[in-house]
Design an enzyme around this catalytic site. Structure first.
Site, PDB file in Angstrom:
ATOM      1  N   HIS A   1      40.080  64.878  58.029  1.00  0.00           N
ATOM      2  CA  HIS A   1      39.080  64.599  59.070  1.00  0.00           C
ATOM      3  C   HIS A   1      39.420  63.334  59.848  1.00  0.00           C
ATOM      4  O   HIS A   1      38.535  62.714  60.444  1.00  0.00           O
ATOM      5  CB  HIS A   1      37.686  64.512  58.436  1.00  0.00           C
ATOM      6  CG  HIS A   1      37.269  65.798  57.803  1.00  0.00           C
ATOM      7  ND1 HIS A   1      36.928  66.910  58.545  1.00  0.00           N
ATOM      8  CD2 HIS A   1      37.208  66.189  56.507  1.00  0.00           C
ATOM      9  CE1 HIS A   1      36.640  67.921  57.736  1.00  0.00           C
ATOM     10  NE2 HIS A   1      36.811  67.506  56.477  1.00  0.00           N
TER      11      HIS A   1
ATOM     12  N   GLU B   1      45.198  43.981  46.964  1.00  0.00           N
ATOM     13  CA  GLU B   1      44.839  42.578  46.731  1.00  0.00           C
ATOM     14  C   GLU B   1      45.981  41.763  46.142  1.00  0.00           C
ATOM     15  O   GLU B   1      46.064  40.567  46.384  1.00  0.00           O
ATOM     16  CB  GLU B   1      43.568  42.432  45.886  1.00  0.00           C
ATOM     17  CG  GLU B   1      43.693  42.834  44.451  1.00  0.00           C
ATOM     18  CD  GLU B   1      42.406  42.617  43.666  1.00  0.00           C
ATOM     19  OE1 GLU B   1      41.744  41.606  43.857  1.00  0.00           O
ATOM     20  OE2 GLU B   1      42.084  43.492  42.841  1.00  0.00           O
TER      21      GLU B   1
ATOM     22  N   CYS C   1      36.158  27.614  44.278  1.00  0.00           N
ATOM     23  CA  CYS C   1      35.856  26.200  44.075  1.00  0.00           C
ATOM     24  C   CYS C   1      35.561  25.925  42.609  1.00  0.00           C
ATOM     25  O   CYS C   1      35.052  26.770  41.898  1.00  0.00           O
ATOM     26  CB  CYS C   1      34.657  25.722  44.883  1.00  0.00           C
ATOM     27  SG  CYS C   1      34.857  25.786  46.630  1.00  0.00           S
TER      28      CYS C   1
ATOM     29  N   LYS D   1      38.366  34.186  42.189  1.00  0.00           N
ATOM     30  CA  LYS D   1      37.911  34.987  41.063  1.00  0.00           C
ATOM     31  C   LYS D   1      36.398  35.074  41.029  1.00  0.00           C
ATOM     32  O   LYS D   1      35.810  36.116  40.779  1.00  0.00           O
ATOM     33  CB  LYS D   1      38.429  34.358  39.769  1.00  0.00           C
ATOM     34  CG  LYS D   1      38.051  35.130  38.507  1.00  0.00           C
ATOM     35  CD  LYS D   1      38.814  36.420  38.428  1.00  0.00           C
ATOM     36  CE  LYS D   1      38.478  37.256  37.217  1.00  0.00           C
ATOM     37  NZ  LYS D   1      38.951  38.641  37.396  1.00  0.00           N
TER      38      LYS D   1
ATOM     39  N   GLU E   1      39.642  52.139  43.460  1.00  0.00           N
ATOM     40  CA  GLU E   1      40.032  50.986  42.651  1.00  0.00           C
ATOM     41  C   GLU E   1      41.557  50.804  42.669  1.00  0.00           C
ATOM     42  O   GLU E   1      42.049  49.675  42.754  1.00  0.00           O
ATOM     43  CB  GLU E   1      39.500  51.165  41.219  1.00  0.00           C
ATOM     44  CG  GLU E   1      39.895  50.078  40.239  1.00  0.00           C
ATOM     45  CD  GLU E   1      39.471  48.661  40.643  1.00  0.00           C
ATOM     46  OE1 GLU E   1      38.684  48.509  41.586  1.00  0.00           O
ATOM     47  OE2 GLU E   1      39.971  47.714  40.013  1.00  0.00           O
TER      48      GLU E   1
ATOM     49  N   TRP F   1      37.996  26.057  47.923  1.00  0.00           N
ATOM     50  CA  TRP F   1      38.295  27.314  48.608  1.00  0.00           C
ATOM     51  C   TRP F   1      37.591  27.180  49.964  1.00  0.00           C
ATOM     52  O   TRP F   1      36.365  27.175  50.031  1.00  0.00           O
ATOM     53  CB  TRP F   1      37.748  28.495  47.799  1.00  0.00           C
ATOM     54  CG  TRP F   1      38.181  29.835  48.289  1.00  0.00           C
ATOM     55  CD1 TRP F   1      39.327  30.492  47.974  1.00  0.00           C
ATOM     56  CD2 TRP F   1      37.454  30.716  49.164  1.00  0.00           C
ATOM     57  NE1 TRP F   1      39.368  31.719  48.598  1.00  0.00           N
ATOM     58  CE2 TRP F   1      38.235  31.880  49.332  1.00  0.00           C
ATOM     59  CE3 TRP F   1      36.229  30.635  49.826  1.00  0.00           C
ATOM     60  CZ2 TRP F   1      37.824  32.949  50.129  1.00  0.00           C
ATOM     61  CZ3 TRP F   1      35.823  31.702  50.628  1.00  0.00           C
ATOM     62  CH2 TRP F   1      36.627  32.837  50.758  1.00  0.00           C
TER      63      TRP F   1
ATOM     64  N   LYS G   1      43.376  47.412  43.912  1.00  0.00           N
ATOM     65  CA  LYS G   1      44.318  46.640  43.082  1.00  0.00           C
ATOM     66  C   LYS G   1      45.612  46.407  43.844  1.00  0.00           C
ATOM     67  O   LYS G   1      46.126  45.302  43.889  1.00  0.00           O
ATOM     68  CB  LYS G   1      44.674  47.380  41.788  1.00  0.00           C
ATOM     69  CG  LYS G   1      43.817  47.287  40.561  1.00  0.00           C
ATOM     70  CD  LYS G   1      43.388  45.969  40.067  1.00  0.00           C
ATOM     71  CE  LYS G   1      42.315  45.336  40.878  1.00  0.00           C
ATOM     72  NZ  LYS G   1      40.990  45.297  40.452  1.00  0.00           N
TER      73      LYS G   1
ATOM     74  N   ARG H   1      39.883  30.692  39.442  1.00  0.00           N
ATOM     75  CA  ARG H   1      38.736  31.024  40.294  1.00  0.00           C
ATOM     76  C   ARG H   1      39.143  31.174  41.753  1.00  0.00           C
ATOM     77  O   ARG H   1      38.387  31.700  42.558  1.00  0.00           O
ATOM     78  CB  ARG H   1      37.672  29.931  40.192  1.00  0.00           C
ATOM     79  CG  ARG H   1      37.109  29.785  38.797  1.00  0.00           C
ATOM     80  CD  ARG H   1      36.384  28.464  38.661  1.00  0.00           C
ATOM     81  NE  ARG H   1      35.138  28.450  39.415  1.00  0.00           N
ATOM     82  CZ  ARG H   1      33.967  28.785  38.918  1.00  0.00           C
ATOM     83  NH1 ARG H   1      33.865  29.189  37.680  1.00  0.00           N
ATOM     84  NH2 ARG H   1      32.878  28.728  39.658  1.00  0.00           N
TER      85      ARG H   1
ATOM     86  N   ASN I   1      30.640  22.104  45.350  1.00  0.00           N
ATOM     87  CA  ASN I   1      30.859  23.557  45.502  1.00  0.00           C
ATOM     88  C   ASN I   1      29.651  24.118  46.224  1.00  0.00           C
ATOM     89  O   ASN I   1      28.538  23.664  45.963  1.00  0.00           O
ATOM     90  CB  ASN I   1      30.840  24.262  44.142  1.00  0.00           C
ATOM     91  CG  ASN I   1      32.091  24.056  43.362  1.00  0.00           C
ATOM     92  OD1 ASN I   1      33.046  23.489  43.859  1.00  0.00           O
ATOM     93  ND2 ASN I   1      32.063  24.524  42.143  1.00  0.00           N
ATOM     94  N   GLY I   2      29.857  25.157  47.001  1.00  0.00           N
ATOM     95  CA  GLY I   2      28.711  25.801  47.645  1.00  0.00           C
ATOM     96  C   GLY I   2      28.733  25.578  49.142  1.00  0.00           C
ATOM     97  O   GLY I   2      29.709  25.086  49.712  1.00  0.00           O
TER      98      GLY I   2
HETATM   99  C1  F6R Z   1      39.039  42.653  42.492  1.00  0.00           C
HETATM  100  C2  F6R Z   1      37.941  41.837  42.040  1.00  0.00           C
HETATM  101  C3  F6R Z   1      36.772  41.677  42.929  1.00  0.00           C
HETATM  102  C4  F6R Z   1      35.492  41.491  42.103  1.00  0.00           C
HETATM  103  C5  F6R Z   1      34.322  41.144  43.034  1.00  0.00           C
HETATM  104  C6  F6R Z   1      33.030  41.036  42.266  1.00  0.00           C
HETATM  105  O1  F6R Z   1      40.035  42.755  41.521  1.00  0.00           O
HETATM  106  O2  F6R Z   1      37.988  41.274  40.968  1.00  0.00           O
HETATM  107  O3  F6R Z   1      36.652  42.724  43.812  1.00  0.00           O
HETATM  108  O4  F6R Z   1      35.237  42.672  41.417  1.00  0.00           O
HETATM  109  O5  F6R Z   1      34.583  39.929  43.673  1.00  0.00           O
HETATM  110  O6  F6R Z   1      33.114  40.068  41.274  1.00  0.00           O
HETATM  111  P1  F6R Z   1      32.183  40.116  40.018  1.00  0.00           P
HETATM  112  O7  F6R Z   1      32.486  41.338  39.246  1.00  0.00           O
HETATM  113  O8  F6R Z   1      32.508  38.860  39.255  1.00  0.00           O
HETATM  114  O9  F6R Z   1      30.764  40.119  40.532  1.00  0.00           O
END
Ligand code: F6R
Length: 599
Positions: free
Chosen positions: A499, A483, A2, A594, A476, A73, A480, A27, A99-100
């Site tokens: 296991h 997502e 949002c 984001k 990680e 969102w 990546k 975002r 927002n919220g």
């Molecule tokens: C994945 C990604 C998310 C953020 C998570 C935490 O690529 O970016 O998993 O790492 O939403 O966000 P922050 O770091 O902003 O607290």
């Protein structure tokens, strides 16, 4: 997640609002809308999907010097045009973006709004109807706004237009981010300074439970009792060019390429003229005073935290626990006598992490935030902040923030070790310079990563295996890939597959294996043999010095503790090309945001 924008001034607001919303696209959102106010009343345009779709339906002939906009969102109600913001009160007089999440919106409906009909499924509509109800009961709009704020439970950033007063936008904030930007002849509102950098770099920070009366001449901050709060603006330290894509097809690729520069910048920022680590004494003291560090984070930042635990335990000899924020807050473990909470967050706005911060502050514990956005909520509310200096990260998939987090964690661990008098054979400043060169070499070899993505990723699933610190990078790498390319991917400790999970390995199942740690090099290779024996198509990525015949790619040698900053680069690039070749929206993957500002 949002975003809000607002404009009041001498120019037509439409284009400023739309541009602002485009700047907030990163975002994450699924619908958008704007409201423009002029002497004919308010004109609302809303659309499901991208801002580009909204642009198509905005009437170019409508002009107005005041307006608000929103990217949504979905939380309450599906993403569609009806649920998109702005929302209007029953009479049409008031228009609101939010927002919220309002936790007590059902209760408010019952208590105050029986008999009202609602057009959307959102919690937001309750707010605007409630303000109007109080106005109809005889209150002025500002008083009705303030009274409503007092009744709300939950998180909000709000902007309100009143058809009967073209000279004011009322805005308010609690837990969700919101800034007011100040300029000559106009003022603006934005969830994030980036959205309004084209207008100003001067912003007023708002605290929870404050509202602002924004006119084109001034912005008056008040608390919920209507008492004026004085605050000086700050200058947003973002270069407008940092948020442009330039010649890159995607922000993600640009941000991957920026990593050598980010690492060098971190070295510069954290190095004194005499070559020592530059760190605030109060942070050093907090590190010395604690008997256990609790790292709190989500997603990629959590994965960086797992690597940070290794540094802090191995170098600085401090026990560390790493926790997923959304779990920790409802299931707090027994804490040590002198805990220090270390929040890792690119955005500094993640609601799950913030909920933990609020809880541990209530218990009187100290908190240090590692963030890319100093001045963000997690930075402001913690006792100390360590900036990441990665520059704005726009692509939803975090890349440069992850490597920056690990680099800063290494510096913090070494500084603490030195402060404790622990002799180390490890100069992070020197080692990070080697790391920056290694990343550069990998970024210059993108064609190879593209080939690997094509060779291995035609399946709908993939596995990433590693041992020790490599395992955390595998988590990680898998995150990546899934997502942005929507390939189901899991990271596993190499020894753990047998296991249970090895049952999923079939002919040609892609398995990426990392081999950068000498102590477990033979073990991980044994694990690769196990999956290959069951038909897997294994792609071994090893480090120079540990490579063997048949390894698909060899990364340059760096200090074994810092390998995650380098070994993650092939995974970032492979994920990028896999997503690109599958036609996915690389920078804005479906369902993701984001800045995750709801719990
Ligand atoms: C994945 C990604 C998310 C953020 C998570 C935490 O690529 O970016 O998993 O790492 O939403 O966000 P922050 O770091 O902003 O607290």
């Amino acid at each position: 997640m949002c975003g809000i924008v607002g404009y009041i001034g001498n120019n037509d607001s439409k284009e400023i609002l739309l541009k602002g919303l485009e700047r907030l696209e990163y975002r994450g959102y699924d619908s958008a809308g704007i409201a423009v106010l002029n002497e004919d009343g308010v004109h609302v345009f809303k659309e499901k999907g991208r801002i580009a779709a909204l642009r198509e339906i905005v009437d170019k002939d409508v002009e107005g010097h005041v307006g608000i906009g929103h990217t949504r969102w979905a939380t309450h109600g599906v993403p569609n045009r009806v649920n998109a913001h702005p929302h209007r009160s029953a009479s049409g007089r008031l228009t609101l973006v939010h927002n919220g999440v309002i936790e007590n919106y059902e209760q408010l409906k019952q208590e105050y709004l029986q008999g009202y009909s609602f057009t959307s499924e959102t919690d937001t509509e309750v707010i605007v109807q409630l303000i109007e109800k109080f106005v109809q009961d005889g209150m002025l709009v500002e008083e009705a706004f303030r009274t409503t704020l007092k009744a709300l439970k939950g998180s909000y950033a709000l902007a309100l237009l009143d058809n009967e007063n073209e000279d004011v936008i009322l805005v308010a904030k609690n837990k969700s981010p919101l800034l007011v930007g100040l300029s000559e002849g106009c003022n603006v509102v934005a969830s994030d300074a980036m959205a309004m950098l084209q207008v100003t770099d001067q912003f007023l920070e708002l605290m929870d439970e404050e509202y602002v009366v924004v006119t084109k001449e001034e912005a008056v901050i008040k608390n919920l009792d209507g008492i004026v709060v004085e605050r000086k603006p700050f200058t947003a330290q973002i270069d407008a060019s940092d948020i442009e894509k330039g010649t890159y097809a995607h922000y993600m690729l640009k941000e991957i390429d920026e990593q050598p520069f980010v690492i060098r910048r971190i070295v510069q920022e954290y190095e004194n003229a005499d070559g020592q680590i530059k760190l605030d004494d109060s942070i050093r003291q907090a590190m010395l005073d604690t008997d256990r560090i609790y790292i709190i984070a989500c997603g990629t930042s959590y994965n960086a935290g797992l690597v940070g635990k290794q540094f802090l335990e191995k170098l600085a000899n401090i026990p560390v626990e790493v926790h997923i924020a959304s779990e920790f807050v409802y299931n707090m473990p027994l804490l040590s006598q002198k805990p220090l909470f270390l929040f890792i967050s690119q955005s500094g706005e993640t609601a799950d992490s913030r909920a933990v911060l609020v809880a541990v502050k209530k218990l009187g514990h100290r908190a240090l935030t590692l963030t890319n956005v100093p001045g963000s909520t997690l930075s402001r509310e913690a006792n100390y902040t360590l900036p990441l200096y990665a520059g704005p990260e726009i692509a939803v998939a975090s890349t440069k923030a992850y490597t920056a987090q690990i680099a800063v964690l290494a510096i913090l661990a070494v500084d603490t070790a030195r402060a404790k008098g622990i002799a180390l054979d490890f100069d992070p400043i020197h080692e990070l310079s080697i790391v920056a060169n290694a990343i550069e070499a990998l970024c210059d070899n993108k064609e190879e990563m593209e080939k690997i993505a094509d060779e291995y990723l035609s399946h709908r699933n993939a596995f990433f295996i590693g041992r020790g610190i490599d395992f955390y990078v595998c988590l990680e790498g898998a995150l990546k890939l899934k997502e942005i390319s929507y390939i189901q991917a899991e990271g596993f400790a190499g020894g753990e597959l047998k296991h249970g999970t090895i049952a999923l390995i079939e002919t040609d199942t892609p398995v990426f294996a990392l081999a950068t740690q000498e102590a477990v090099n033979l073990n991980i290779r044994g694990n690769v043999k196990e999956v290959v024996a069951r038909g897997a198509n294994a792609c071994i990525i090893s480090m120079k010095g540990l490579e063997q015949d048949g390894d698909r790619f060899v990364i340059p040698a760096v200090h074994e503790l810092l390998t995650p900053i380098v070994s993650v680069i092939p995974f970032q690039l492979i994920a990028y090309y896999a997503a690109l070749h599958r036609g996915c929206d690389v920078d804005k993957p479906r369902n993701l945001a984001k800045s995750v500002t709801v719990e």
